[in-house]
Design a protein around this motif. Structure first.
Motif, PDB file in Angstrom:
ATOM      1  N   SER A   1       8.605 -11.141   7.222  1.00 46.22           N
ATOM      2  CA  SER A   1       9.095 -12.502   7.414  1.00 46.22           C
ATOM      3  C   SER A   1       9.677 -12.971   6.101  1.00 46.22           C
ATOM      4  O   SER A   1       9.699 -12.227   5.106  1.00 46.22           O
ATOM      5  CB  SER A   1       7.962 -13.431   7.873  1.00 46.22           C
ATOM      6  OG  SER A   1       7.042 -13.622   6.815  1.00 46.22           O
ATOM      7  N   ASP A   2      10.138 -14.217   6.085  1.00 46.02           N
ATOM      8  CA  ASP A   2      10.660 -14.757   4.832  1.00 46.02           C
ATOM      9  C   ASP A   2       9.587 -14.834   3.757  1.00 46.02           C
ATOM     10  O   ASP A   2       9.871 -14.808   2.564  1.00 46.02           O
ATOM     11  CB  ASP A   2      11.242 -16.160   5.064  1.00 46.02           C
ATOM     12  CG  ASP A   2      12.508 -16.110   5.906  1.00 46.02           C
ATOM     13  OD1 ASP A   2      13.043 -15.000   6.096  1.00 46.02           O
ATOM     14  OD2 ASP A   2      12.939 -17.181   6.379  1.00 46.02           O
ATOM     15  N   VAL A   3       8.318 -14.938   4.186  1.00 45.48           N
ATOM     16  CA  VAL A   3       7.221 -15.096   3.235  1.00 45.48           C
ATOM     17  C   VAL A   3       6.531 -13.774   2.940  1.00 45.48           C
ATOM     18  O   VAL A   3       6.232 -13.444   1.793  1.00 45.48           O
ATOM     19  CB  VAL A   3       6.196 -16.119   3.770  1.00 45.48           C
ATOM     20  CG1 VAL A   3       4.965 -16.181   2.871  1.00 45.48           C
ATOM     21  CG2 VAL A   3       6.837 -17.486   3.901  1.00 45.48           C
ATOM     22  N   ASN A   4       6.239 -12.996   4.000  1.00 46.82           N
ATOM     23  CA  ASN A   4       5.414 -11.802   3.843  1.00 46.82           C
ATOM     24  C   ASN A   4       6.130 -10.550   4.304  1.00 46.82           C
ATOM     25  O   ASN A   4       6.946 -10.582   5.237  1.00 46.82           O
ATOM     26  CB  ASN A   4       4.127 -11.939   4.676  1.00 46.82           C
ATOM     27  CG  ASN A   4       3.181 -12.965   4.122  1.00 46.82           C
ATOM     28  OD1 ASN A   4       2.801 -12.895   2.965  1.00 46.82           O
ATOM     29  ND2 ASN A   4       2.802 -13.929   4.953  1.00 46.82           N
ATOM     30  N   ARG A   5       5.785  -9.432   3.673  1.00 44.46           N
ATOM     31  CA  ARG A   5       6.049  -8.098   4.186  1.00 44.46           C
ATOM     32  C   ARG A   5       4.720  -7.366   4.114  1.00 44.46           C
ATOM     33  O   ARG A   5       4.150  -7.231   3.032  1.00 44.46           O
ATOM     34  CB  ARG A   5       7.128  -7.378   3.387  1.00 44.46           C
ATOM     35  CG  ARG A   5       8.508  -7.966   3.565  1.00 44.46           C
ATOM     36  CD  ARG A   5       9.536  -7.208   2.732  1.00 44.46           C
ATOM     37  NE  ARG A   5      10.879  -7.722   2.949  1.00 44.46           N
ATOM     38  CZ  ARG A   5      11.394  -8.770   2.312  1.00 44.46           C
ATOM     39  NH1 ARG A   5      10.661  -9.396   1.409  1.00 44.46           N
ATOM     40  NH2 ARG A   5      12.601  -9.186   2.577  1.00 44.46           N
ATOM     41  N   VAL A   6       4.236  -6.902   5.266  1.00 43.96           N
ATOM     42  CA  VAL A   6       2.862  -6.405   5.337  1.00 43.96           C
ATOM     43  C   VAL A   6       2.837  -5.036   5.987  1.00 43.96           C
ATOM     44  O   VAL A   6       3.513  -4.797   6.999  1.00 43.96           O
ATOM     45  CB  VAL A   6       1.950  -7.371   6.137  1.00 43.96           C
ATOM     46  CG1 VAL A   6       0.537  -6.823   6.229  1.00 43.96           C
ATOM     47  CG2 VAL A   6       1.947  -8.749   5.500  1.00 43.96           C
ATOM     48  N   PHE A   7       2.064  -4.139   5.385  1.00 44.85           N
ATOM     49  CA  PHE A   7       1.675  -2.888   6.043  1.00 44.85           C
ATOM     50  C   PHE A   7       0.160  -2.797   5.968  1.00 44.85           C
ATOM     51  O   PHE A   7      -0.433  -2.984   4.903  1.00 44.85           O
ATOM     52  CB  PHE A   7       2.294  -1.670   5.364  1.00 44.85           C
ATOM     53  CG  PHE A   7       1.690  -0.377   5.838  1.00 44.85           C
ATOM     54  CD1 PHE A   7       2.055   0.164   7.055  1.00 44.85           C
ATOM     55  CD2 PHE A   7       0.732   0.267   5.075  1.00 44.85           C
ATOM     56  CE1 PHE A   7       1.484   1.344   7.506  1.00 44.85           C
ATOM     57  CE2 PHE A   7       0.148   1.448   5.520  1.00 44.85           C
ATOM     58  CZ  PHE A   7       0.531   1.991   6.733  1.00 44.85           C
ATOM     59  N   ARG A   8      -0.473  -2.517   7.107  1.00 43.46           N
ATOM     60  CA  ARG A   8      -1.935  -2.457   7.133  1.00 43.46           C
ATOM     61  C   ARG A   8      -2.376  -1.382   8.118  1.00 43.46           C
ATOM     62  O   ARG A   8      -1.766  -1.210   9.193  1.00 43.46           O
ATOM     63  CB  ARG A   8      -2.522  -3.805   7.535  1.00 43.46           C
ATOM     64  CG  ARG A   8      -4.043  -3.820   7.681  1.00 43.46           C
ATOM     65  CD  ARG A   8      -4.543  -5.195   8.069  1.00 43.46           C
ATOM     66  NE  ARG A   8      -4.346  -6.136   6.975  1.00 43.46           N
ATOM     67  CZ  ARG A   8      -5.214  -6.315   5.973  1.00 43.46           C
ATOM     68  NH1 ARG A   8      -6.325  -5.607   5.923  1.00 43.46           N
ATOM     69  NH2 ARG A   8      -4.972  -7.199   5.039  1.00 43.46           N
ATOM     70  N   MET A   9      -3.451  -0.691   7.774  1.00 45.78           N
ATOM     71  CA  MET A   9      -4.047   0.293   8.671  1.00 45.78           C
ATOM     72  C   MET A   9      -5.560   0.108   8.636  1.00 45.78           C
ATOM     73  O   MET A   9      -6.160   0.015   7.553  1.00 45.78           O
ATOM     74  CB  MET A   9      -3.679   1.717   8.252  1.00 45.78           C
ATOM     75  CG  MET A   9      -4.192   2.786   9.200  1.00 45.78           C
ATOM     76  SD  MET A   9      -3.687   4.453   8.688  1.00 45.78           S
ATOM     77  CE  MET A   9      -1.909   4.329   8.886  1.00 45.78           C
ATOM     78  N   ASP A  10      -6.174   0.027   9.832  1.00 44.04           N
ATOM     79  CA  ASP A  10      -7.613  -0.244   9.936  1.00 44.04           C
ATOM     80  C   ASP A  10      -8.267   0.739  10.897  1.00 44.04           C
ATOM     81  O   ASP A  10      -7.673   1.111  11.921  1.00 44.04           O
ATOM     82  CB  ASP A  10      -7.874  -1.660  10.449  1.00 44.04           C
ATOM     83  CG  ASP A  10      -7.284  -2.726   9.561  1.00 44.04           C
ATOM     84  OD1 ASP A  10      -7.890  -3.044   8.541  1.00 44.04           O
ATOM     85  OD2 ASP A  10      -6.190  -3.228   9.902  1.00 44.04           O
ATOM     86  N   LEU A  11      -9.489   1.122  10.580  1.00 45.13           N
ATOM     87  CA  LEU A  11     -10.327   1.928  11.468  1.00 45.13           C
ATOM     88  C   LEU A  11     -11.737   1.372  11.407  1.00 45.13           C
ATOM     89  O   LEU A  11     -12.318   1.253  10.321  1.00 45.13           O
ATOM     90  CB  LEU A  11     -10.321   3.399  11.058  1.00 45.13           C
ATOM     91  CG  LEU A  11     -11.228   4.324  11.888  1.00 45.13           C
ATOM     92  CD1 LEU A  11     -10.750   4.367  13.343  1.00 45.13           C
ATOM     93  CD2 LEU A  11     -11.266   5.721  11.288  1.00 45.13           C
ATOM     94  N   THR A  12     -12.295   0.999  12.575  1.00 45.85           N
ATOM     95  CA  THR A  12     -13.607   0.355  12.614  1.00 45.85           C
ATOM     96  C   THR A  12     -14.491   1.035  13.647  1.00 45.85           C
ATOM     97  O   THR A  12     -14.062   1.272  14.785  1.00 45.85           O
ATOM     98  CB  THR A  12     -13.483  -1.138  12.975  1.00 45.85           C
ATOM     99  OG1 THR A  12     -12.654  -1.780  12.012  1.00 45.85           O
ATOM    100  CG2 THR A  12     -14.849  -1.811  12.979  1.00 45.85           C
ATOM    101  N   ASN A  13     -15.705   1.330  13.242  1.00 47.22           N
ATOM    102  CA  ASN A  13     -16.741   1.806  14.158  1.00 47.22           C
ATOM    103  C   ASN A  13     -17.706   0.647  14.382  1.00 47.22           C
ATOM    104  O   ASN A  13     -18.495   0.309  13.498  1.00 47.22           O
ATOM    105  CB  ASN A  13     -17.476   3.002  13.554  1.00 47.22           C
ATOM    106  CG  ASN A  13     -18.552   3.544  14.493  1.00 47.22           C
ATOM    107  OD1 ASN A  13     -18.862   2.955  15.520  1.00 47.22           O
ATOM    108  ND2 ASN A  13     -19.120   4.689  14.133  1.00 47.22           N
TER     109      ASN A  13
END
Length: 777
Positions: A465-477
């Motif tokens: 977006s104009d404010v953020n550029r995000v990359f995220r990866m999550d793994l939850t047990n």
């Protein structure tokens, strides 16, 4: 050969003799059946009242033909004789190949097929042309029950090869009759408005543009009559009765007028209660569960709820089939009532076995670990219901149902049959949207809430977006330990343009990872611990084209501490959540206390303490009220300060509505003649302390009262940020009031608000209309 024929029931009993041989009795040597196409000879012979070896004469002919017609398989039956052979000549009725509907928009095919099956018509069955009128009448009744009195039904029978037919039913539904008035006759104790206020049938209010309240249906009217009866029985009118109900149709068959005639009777007062029966738990404890108003008008709901509480209490002790029956003793002379609760606990039972079905994609252990009722233990209704709720809250479960089944031959054992309906647990989405705060939003994500059927959650997200550029990866047990503790891993990269977010002119690049542990303390309490690492790089903005760059305060801080920082973080939080839903909650509470530390050894050492809380009160079935608030405070350790990129901000649709996002701040000159929450460019600089509070009344949208995905509210928000706790001043809190609407649309949540600031000051950046939109494709 002589032949005798009967054409349908109208000819039964009429016998035409063809020669003397037919009239003579003879012993049947054989029976032949001619004309069969689909029905086997054995089936037809099984219905004959005669068999080989019997003596037959013409007086038995009507009985033979009558029995064959009773099967419904034949249009015509004839009898003939060939020597001593009885010849039965039949003409089979056709079989229904397919039933097709057209023009039905209000009633789905499945409902119409079910209605026709009740009169003996469905694919594969024998078609009886005498049913045509019943077919039309049954479908017409279905539409009449929905207020469509101008419906037209045309039935066409299409002959096919091999003695089959298709049934084509063309429906012209016509307009639905609208309710133009509901009249109550005979009510003296209550006004019409009080009684009709909870009716689902009636004339919509002037502001309910898209209401279906004026759509008539018998089921809806029956529910309204029960609502009316409950109102009177909860007000002491034990003898109340609905004498009659008339539904009057206008000549054009488009307007309906409903008249309800009632007999109120006399009100009765509840003067006492008592217990009787078998007390397997202390009588005093059962008595404490009786919550009725003695000396007040008798209330059926109070009595029923008291009986249910006692039954539920008995269930918790293993009495699965407990029954508490309230019996009123009515004194008609004094119009008083006493109620005796007869307690029948039944046998105490164990849960022998718990069976789970429907788990096509999920390991059974994933479901069993959510259960609170155990096998080989006492039956406990509360634990069983809690187990069902836990199963239904799993993101890959659409619904969960529990049935209690007695074990054959045993009086003290039951089995629990749990059936789950699974939903798709994975999603690939690409989204776009726009918000006033972040501008154009683009996002893509892959998520799997039930990775390989283990119940583990995996997700990856890319958004810009104009404010953020995000990359995220999550793994939850979610069940890392048998006790229900969770563990999750996350890696992320984020670019933030602070200037685009309406604050100081700089940008940051952040990347890092963390590990999250969730530890349940109870069914509604949980602690989360999140250690992690984060690297931050700050980028300044130069003075160009007459635009000011990064302010001196930030440049000075970067000169002292550097424009990069490696942070070893520890985040902890305690969450107490009893809300009835995570989307449109209507009652319960949620409180969260959090702490975030950049521990000693990090390039910047600081802490942030936060609290947020919400109390929800259900006012009625569709109205609820919320009081919420939050506070946050942060500072550095020792000589360090809270970094500027970690300061608190307020304002916007997710904070204090009516003010621009992140633009609020204490405008008093607290630092060198400059507000401490503004930088030297007069842009918001944030503060170490943030406080917010809100009161909100939720109600259904008037134009979509029946749509559970839309909710409106009227609210008052207040809040601000301050540089130091000592700067806090109630008079500096900014407040606004307005209306808000939230819609959980098929493409994502949409939020709108219209607010009027109540005490804005010169220099405040106000914004009356705010919105946040999202879309998926």
């Amino acid at each position: 050969m002589a032949r005798q024929s009967l054409k349908g029931w109208a000819l039964l009993g009429l016998v035409t003799l063809a020669g003397p041989a037919w009239g003579q009795a003879y012993q049947i040597e054989d029976i032949e059946i001619e004309g069969l196409e689909r029905i086997t000879a054995g089936t037809a012979l099984s219905y004959l009242p005669v068999e080989v070896g019997d003596t037959f004469d013409d007086s038995q002919t009507p009985e033979v033909i009558r029995e064959l017609f009773r099967t419904g398989f034949f249009d015509d039956v004839e009898l003939a004789r060939r020597g001593d052979v009885l010849v039965v000549i039949v003409s089979e009725r056709p079989a229904i190949n397919e039933i097709r509907f057209s023009g039905n928009n209000d009633i789905p095919d499945e409902a119409l097929e079910e209605a026709l099956e009740s009169v003996g018509l469905r694919s594969g069955r024998v078609f009886n042309r005498t049913l045509l009128e019943r077919i039309e009448n049954e479908i017409r009744e279905q539409y009449f029950a929905r207020g469509r009195y101008n419906v037209r039904i045309d039935v066409d029978i299409v002959d096919l090869a091999r003695n089959r037919v298709d049934v084509d039913i063309d429906i012209t539904e016509g307009p639905q009759a609208k309710i133009r008035g509901v009249n109550l006759v005979g009510n003296q104790a209550f006004d019409d408005g009080d009684l009709k206020g909870d009716f689902e049938s009636g004339v919509p209010r002037w502001w309910q543009f898209f209401s279906s309240r004026d759509d008539y249906s018998r089921e809806k009217l029956s529910g309204d009559l029960e609502t009316l009866r409950s109102h009177y029985l909860d007000s002491g009118f034990l003898e109340f009765d609905v004498d009659s109900t008339q539904v009057t149709l206008s000549p054009n068959r488009e307007d309906l007028f409903i008249t309800i005639n009632v007999d109120e009777g006399e009100p009765y007062t509840l003067t006492g209660t008592s217990l009787a029966g078998d007390f397997v738990i202390p009588e005093e404890e059962l008595e404490s569960l009786i919550e009725v108003d003695l000396g007040a008008p008798f209330s059926r709901s109070q009595v029923t709820e008291s009986a249910e509480r006692m039954a539920e209490r008995l269930e918790r002790e293993g009495y699965a089939f407990a029954n508490v029956n309230p019996v009123p003793d009515v004194d008609e002379d004094n119009r008083e009532v006493t109620v005796t609760f007869f307690v029948d606990p039944g046998p105490r039972v164990y849960v022998r076995r718990i069976n789970i079905s429907g788990n096509e994609n999920t390991q059974e252990s994933v479901y069993r670990r959510e259960l609170r009722q155990m096998e080989s233990s006492w039956y406990n209704g509360a634990l069983i219901e809690r187990s069902r709720i836990r199963l239904q809250r799993l993101p890959f479960v659409a619904s969960a149902n529990v049935e209690t089944r007695r074990v054959p031959g045993s009086d003290d054992e039951v089995d629990l049959d749990i059936s789950v309906t699974e939903r798709q647990s994975g999603a690939l989405s690409i989204g776009a949207g726009y918000s006033q705060n972040q501008g154009l939003l683009l996002s893509g994500s892959i998520s799997q809430d039930n990775f390989l059927g283990t119940g583990n959650r995996f997700s990856t997200e890319i958004s810009t977006s104009d404010v953020n550029r995000v990359f995220r990866m999550d793994l939850t047990n979610p069940h890392y330990t048998p006790a229900g503790a969770s563990r999750g891993f996350s890696v992320f990269y984020r670019e933030v343009d602070a200037e685009a977010a309406n604050i100081s002119r700089y940008s940051t690049d952040r990347y890092g990872f963390n590990v999250t542990y969730g530890i349940p303390l109870s069914e509604v309490d949980r602690v989360r611990i999140r250690p992690g690492f984060e690297h931050i790089e700050v980028n300044t903005v130069d003075h160009t084209g007459g635009r000011t760059g990064t302010p001196e305060e930030i440049r000075d801080e970067l000169d002292e501490f550097g424009d990069t920082a490696n942070l070893v973080k520890l985040e902890t939080s305690y969450i107490h959540d009893t809300r009835d839903s995570t989307t449109f909650a209507s009652e319960g509470r949620r409180h969260r206390i959090g702490m975030e530390l950049a521990i000693p050894g990090s390039d910047r050492e600081f802490y942030k303490l936060t609290y947020s809380g919400e109390e929800l009160f259900r006012l009625s079935e569709r109205f609820s009220f919320s009081v919420s608030g939050g506070i946050g405070y942060g500072d550095g350790f020792g000589s360090d300060e809270l970094p500027f990129f970690e300061r608190f901000f307020a304002g916007g649709i997710q904070s204090v509505r009516g003010y621009e996002a992140n633009r609020l701040g204490d405008l008093r000159p607290l630092r060198n003649g400059q507000p401490a929450t503004r930088d030297s460019n007069d842009d918001p600089y944030g503060g170490r302390l943030r406080t917010t509070v809100s009161g909100e009344l939720f109600f259904p949208a008037p134009f979509a009262a029946d749509n559970d995905a839309i909710r409106m509210s009227t609210f008052v928000d207040a809040g601000n940020v301050f540089n130091e706790p000592g700067d806090f001043d109630v008079g500096e809190l900014r407040a606004a009031a307005g209306l808000a609407l939230t819609w959980f649309s098929p493409v994502g949540p949409l939020s709108f608000s219209v607010a009027e600031p109540l005490n804005d000051e010169p220099g405040d950046d106000t914004q009356s209309f705010q919105f946040q939109l999202g879309a998926g494709f």
